[in-house]
Design an enzyme around this catalytic site. Structure first.
Site, short mmCIF file in Angstrom:
data_model
loop_
_atom_site.label_atom_id
_atom_site.label_comp_id
_atom_site.label_asym_id
_atom_site.label_seq_id
_atom_site.Cartn_x
_atom_site.Cartn_y
_atom_site.Cartn_z
NE ARG A 243 27.75 -14.16 -20.27
CZ ARG A 243 28.75 -14.45 -21.10
NH1 ARG A 243 29.97 -14.10 -20.82
NH2 ARG A 243 28.52 -15.11 -22.22
CG HIS B 245 -0.21 -0.13 2.52
ND1 HIS B 245 0.47 0.91 3.12
CD2 HIS B 245 -0.01 -1.22 3.33
CE1 HIS B 245 1.04 0.49 4.25
NE2 HIS B 245 0.76 -0.81 4.38
N GLY C 39 17.93 0.13 -25.86
CA GLY C 39 16.50 0.02 -25.64
C GLY C 39 16.06 -1.29 -25.03
#
Length: 182
Positions: free
Chosen positions: A161, A102, A123
């Site tokens: 990596r 919440h 992207g």
């Protein structure tokens, strides 16, 4: 129709800000968000907690990118954030597991993210809370950066990596190659 509670009243101006920003060009949008004049920020890019974002000069933020600065976000100069890239500085996973998801939950964890200068984040990449991406780093598209990345390297994958390191001479040689071909 409209709720008159504290959360709604706090969020409504942010929603209106995003709506207005869609009708501006890149430079106007940067000025509207209070970003450096040299920033180019494309349509549908979203900044969560813009007051916690520190952005260097000459940055480009792609369409649909979401920059969550709620935990603190620093992006160095001459860095590009690719189309539909997600940068997270908070996580609510524990709040979900404890059934306490919440607004204002003390189980929402926030960790700052730092992206260095001269970086290219391709992207559709995702950067997770708490990571530091060094200077002059290339993050290949569709990568998930879950750990810190050292300076001057190329990373890719899920989890990302290091695939190669590049020194200043290599970058200068690549710049000369591109300039000669253009």
């Amino acid at each position: 129709m409209f709720s008159d509670d504290e959360r709604s009243n706090r969020l409504r101006p942010l929603i209106l800000t995003e709506l207005v920003a869609q009708y501006l060009n890149d430079t106007e949008r940067a000025r509207f968000y209070g970003l450096p004049e040299t920033t180019r920020i494309r349509e549908r890019a979203k900044i969560i907690s813009p007051d916690r974002l520190v952005l260097g000069e000459h940055c480009w933020i792609g369409e649909g990118a979401v920059l969550d600065a709620s935990g603190g976000l620093t992006i160095g100069e001459h860095t590009s954030i690719g189309v539909n890239t997600l940068v997270f500085t908070h996580s609510s996973w524990l709040a979900n597991m404890m059934l306490e998801n919440h607004p204002g939950s003390d189980l929402i964890e926030r960790k700052p993210v730092r992206i260095g200068k001269g970086c290219f984040v391709g992207g559709l990449s995702v950067l997770l809370p708490g990571v530091t991406v060094g200077d002059f780093v290339v993050v290949q598209p569709n990568s998930v950066v879950a750990r810190d990345v050292p300076d001057r390297c190329l990373v890719a994958g899920n989890p990302a990596r290091v695939f190669s390191h590049h020194d200043e001479d290599h970058i200068r040689a690549e710049a000369a190659r591109v300039r000669a071909s253009g």
